[in-house]
Design a protein around this motif. Sequence first.
Motif, short mmCIF file in Angstrom:
data_model
loop_
_atom_site.label_atom_id
_atom_site.label_comp_id
_atom_site.label_asym_id
_atom_site.label_seq_id
_atom_site.Cartn_x
_atom_site.Cartn_y
_atom_site.Cartn_z
N ALA A 39 -25.34 45.96 -69.95
CA ALA A 39 -24.59 44.72 -69.69
C ALA A 39 -23.18 45.03 -70.16
CB ALA A 39 -25.18 43.56 -70.46
N CYS A 40 -22.21 44.89 -69.27
CA CYS A 40 -20.83 45.25 -69.57
C CYS A 40 -19.93 44.04 -69.38
CB CYS A 40 -20.35 46.37 -68.64
SG CYS A 40 -21.28 47.90 -68.84
N GLY A 41 -19.01 43.86 -70.32
CA GLY A 41 -18.07 42.76 -70.24
C GLY A 41 -16.65 43.24 -70.34
N PHE A 42 -15.78 42.65 -69.50
CA PHE A 42 -14.36 43.01 -69.53
C PHE A 42 -13.56 41.83 -69.01
CE2 PHE A 42 -10.58 45.21 -67.74
CZ PHE A 42 -10.14 45.84 -68.90
N LYS A 43 -12.62 41.37 -69.83
CA LYS A 43 -11.73 40.27 -69.47
C LYS A 43 -12.48 39.05 -68.94
CE LYS A 43 -7.66 43.10 -68.72
NZ LYS A 43 -6.54 43.43 -67.86
N GLY A 44 -13.54 38.67 -69.66
CA GLY A 44 -14.28 37.47 -69.31
C GLY A 44 -15.33 37.62 -68.22
N ARG A 45 -15.51 38.81 -67.72
CA ARG A 45 -16.46 39.06 -66.63
C ARG A 45 -17.60 39.94 -67.15
NH1 ARG A 45 -14.99 43.11 -61.96
NH2 ARG A 45 -16.92 43.07 -60.78
N THR A 46 -18.83 39.56 -66.85
CA THR A 46 -20.00 40.34 -67.25
C THR A 46 -20.69 40.88 -66.01
OG1 THR A 46 -20.32 39.01 -69.23
CG2 THR A 46 -22.22 40.29 -68.46
N VAL A 47 -21.02 42.18 -66.05
CA VAL A 47 -21.69 42.83 -64.93
C VAL A 47 -22.85 43.65 -65.49
CG1 VAL A 47 -21.43 44.46 -63.02
CG2 VAL A 47 -19.50 43.01 -63.67
N LEU A 48 -24.01 43.55 -64.86
CA LEU A 48 -25.13 44.41 -65.20
C LEU A 48 -24.96 45.72 -64.44
CD1 LEU A 48 -28.12 41.91 -65.13
CD2 LEU A 48 -26.62 42.54 -67.04
N VAL A 49 -25.13 46.84 -65.13
CA VAL A 49 -24.84 48.14 -64.55
C VAL A 49 -26.07 49.05 -64.65
CG1 VAL A 49 -23.37 50.19 -64.67
CG2 VAL A 49 -22.39 47.94 -65.16
N GLU A 50 -26.53 49.52 -63.51
CA GLU A 50 -27.59 50.53 -63.43
C GLU A 50 -26.91 51.87 -63.25
OE1 GLU A 50 -30.99 52.56 -63.47
OE2 GLU A 50 -30.86 50.42 -63.87
N ILE A 51 -27.25 52.83 -64.10
CA ILE A 51 -26.65 54.17 -64.02
C ILE A 51 -27.63 55.13 -63.36
CG2 ILE A 51 -25.79 56.12 -65.34
CD1 ILE A 51 -24.94 54.09 -67.49
N LYS A 52 -27.15 55.84 -62.37
CA LYS A 52 -27.89 56.92 -61.75
C LYS A 52 -27.08 58.20 -61.94
CE LYS A 52 -31.34 54.51 -60.29
NZ LYS A 52 -32.66 54.69 -60.91
N ASP A 53 -27.75 59.31 -62.04
CA ASP A 53 -27.09 60.59 -62.28
C ASP A 53 -26.54 61.16 -60.98
OD1 ASP A 53 -26.31 63.17 -62.96
OD2 ASP A 53 -28.01 63.49 -64.30
N GLY A 54 -25.23 61.20 -60.84
CA GLY A 54 -24.58 61.69 -59.63
C GLY A 54 -24.80 63.16 -59.37
N ASP A 55 -25.28 63.90 -60.37
CA ASP A 55 -25.56 65.33 -60.18
C ASP A 55 -26.92 65.57 -59.52
OD1 ASP A 55 -23.13 66.11 -61.26
OD2 ASP A 55 -23.95 66.33 -63.29
N LYS A 56 -27.73 64.52 -59.46
CA LYS A 56 -29.05 64.65 -58.84
C LYS A 56 -28.93 64.39 -57.34
CE LYS A 56 -31.83 63.43 -62.82
NZ LYS A 56 -32.84 62.52 -63.36
N PRO A 57 -29.88 64.90 -56.55
CA PRO A 57 -29.85 64.63 -55.11
C PRO A 57 -30.06 63.13 -54.85
CG PRO A 57 -31.87 65.78 -55.71
CD PRO A 57 -31.01 65.74 -56.93
N PRO A 58 -29.57 62.64 -53.71
CA PRO A 58 -29.71 61.20 -53.40
C PRO A 58 -31.14 60.67 -53.53
CG PRO A 58 -28.23 62.22 -51.84
CD PRO A 58 -28.81 63.34 -52.68
N SER A 59 -32.12 61.47 -53.18
CA SER A 59 -33.51 61.02 -53.26
C SER A 59 -33.92 60.73 -54.71
CB SER A 59 -34.45 62.04 -52.64
OG SER A 59 -34.35 63.27 -53.34
N ALA A 60 -33.30 61.43 -55.67
CA ALA A 60 -33.62 61.23 -57.08
C ALA A 60 -32.79 60.11 -57.71
CB ALA A 60 -33.40 62.53 -57.85
N ARG A 61 -31.85 59.55 -56.94
CA ARG A 61 -31.00 58.47 -57.45
C ARG A 61 -31.44 57.11 -56.93
NH1 ARG A 61 -26.20 62.04 -56.01
NH2 ARG A 61 -26.03 60.69 -54.21
#
Length: 103
Positions: A39-61
């Motif tokens: 959960a990330c907040g910046f300047k009054g805005r909150t966004v839920l963020v899912e992280i995927k590893d960009g070094d992995k192939p698309p099928s693994a993301r």
Amino acid sequence: MRRAARVDANQAAIVRDLRKAGVSVLDLSSVGQGAPDLACGFKGRTVLVEIKDGDKPPSARKLTPQQVTFHNGWQGEAVVVKDIGEALGVFGIKYYNRQPPDG
């Protein structure tokens, strides 16, 4: 009993760099049930963020079935990012990948 949360290899660096940029970050990776990693907040805005590893192939993301269900049902902002540039971009923060000077 719930299994230990798996965290993508790039998550610690993304969290560190978001915080350096002034973004508040709450780690949600142990929540489970398809909830995003942060959960990330910046300047009054909150966004839920899912992280995927960009070094992995698309099928693994791909989102897991539980993550898809969560994202489809969530009525707030939830995004998927694969690197710090995308994570900062969510908040309109420009990312400059500068190498440290030699010496």
